[in-house]
Scaffold this motif. Structure first.
Motif, short mmCIF file in Angstrom:
data_model
loop_
_atom_site.label_atom_id
_atom_site.label_comp_id
_atom_site.label_asym_id
_atom_site.label_seq_id
_atom_site.Cartn_x
_atom_site.Cartn_y
_atom_site.Cartn_z
N THR A 28 0.83 -1.20 0.00
CA THR A 28 0.00 0.00 0.00
C THR A 28 0.87 1.25 0.00
O THR A 28 1.93 1.29 0.63
CB THR A 28 -0.95 0.02 1.21
N ASP A 29 0.40 2.26 -0.70
CA ASP A 29 1.11 3.54 -0.76
C ASP A 29 0.67 4.45 0.38
O ASP A 29 -0.05 4.00 1.30
CB ASP A 29 0.91 4.20 -2.13
N ALA A 30 1.05 5.70 0.35
CA ALA A 30 0.71 6.64 1.42
C ALA A 30 -0.79 6.82 1.59
O ALA A 30 -1.26 7.17 2.67
CB ALA A 30 1.38 8.00 1.17
N ASP A 31 -1.57 6.55 0.54
CA ASP A 31 -3.03 6.63 0.60
C ASP A 31 -3.66 5.29 0.99
O ASP A 31 -4.88 5.15 0.93
CB ASP A 31 -3.61 7.09 -0.73
N GLY A 32 -2.83 4.29 1.30
CA GLY A 32 -3.32 2.97 1.68
C GLY A 32 -3.77 2.13 0.50
O GLY A 32 -4.41 1.10 0.68
N ARG A 33 -3.44 2.55 -0.72
CA ARG A 33 -3.90 1.85 -1.92
C ARG A 33 -2.80 1.04 -2.58
O ARG A 33 -1.65 1.46 -2.61
CB ARG A 33 -4.45 2.85 -2.94
N CYS A 34 -3.18 -0.10 -3.15
CA CYS A 34 -2.31 -0.88 -4.04
C CYS A 34 -2.72 -0.53 -5.45
O CYS A 34 -3.81 -0.91 -5.89
CB CYS A 34 -2.50 -2.38 -3.80
N ARG A 35 -1.88 0.19 -6.12
CA ARG A 35 -2.25 0.67 -7.46
C ARG A 35 -1.75 -0.23 -8.58
O ARG A 35 -2.04 0.02 -9.75
CB ARG A 35 -1.73 2.09 -7.66
N ASP A 36 -0.97 -1.26 -8.25
CA ASP A 36 -0.35 -2.06 -9.30
C ASP A 36 -0.49 -3.56 -9.09
O ASP A 36 0.41 -4.32 -9.40
CB ASP A 36 1.12 -1.67 -9.44
#
Length: 142
Positions: free
Chosen positions: A47-55
């Protein structure tokens, strides 16, 4: 992006005890083509800083079930250690007040979370994880 022959999957993790996204949580994705088929690992992300897995990788054609494995223990342990340090700093600053000492209880009750769900080709599945040190919840989002 989904096509008519595959499903697509996305997720994010929210730390409900802090009211913030949970950054740095490792997520692995696996798929199978039928309930009796073996799981096929597809890869993962964090997860990124927004808590999302974008890939996250796309499930292959013929996928009927998807599994998301969230490694939450490292995230929650790091958060617990930070909270202990802050508590100790406050106690040190107020020398007359007793320090809040850890009872030795585990900081993490669920070290990992696995979510398995059925998919239909051509649809997108967004599966958020709402996380706290002693519980979690998931749902199909939009």
């Amino acid at each position: 992006m989904s096509t008519d022959t595959t499903a697509s999957v996305s997720t994010h993790v929210l730390d409900t005890s802090a009211g913030r996204p949970a950054a740095g949580v490792a997520v692995r994705l696996a798929a199978r083509g039928g309930r009796d088929a073996d799981w096929r690992p597809l890869g993962g992300s964090a997860t990124d800083a927004d808590g999302r897995c974008r890939d996250l990788p796309a499930p292959p054609e013929g996928t009927t079930h998807v599994r998301l494995d969230f490694e939450v223990e490292p995230y929650l342990e790091k958060k617990h250690q930070y909270q202990q340090q802050e508590t100790q700093k406050r106690a040190d600053a107020q020398q007359d007040a007793p320090a809040n000492r850890d009872s030795g209880a585990a900081a993490v009750f669920f070290p990992e979370v696995t979510v398995t769900f059925a998919v239909v080709p051509g649809e997108h599945y967004h599966v958020p994880l709402l996380l706290n040190p002693f519980g979690y919840s998931v749902y199909r989002g939009s």
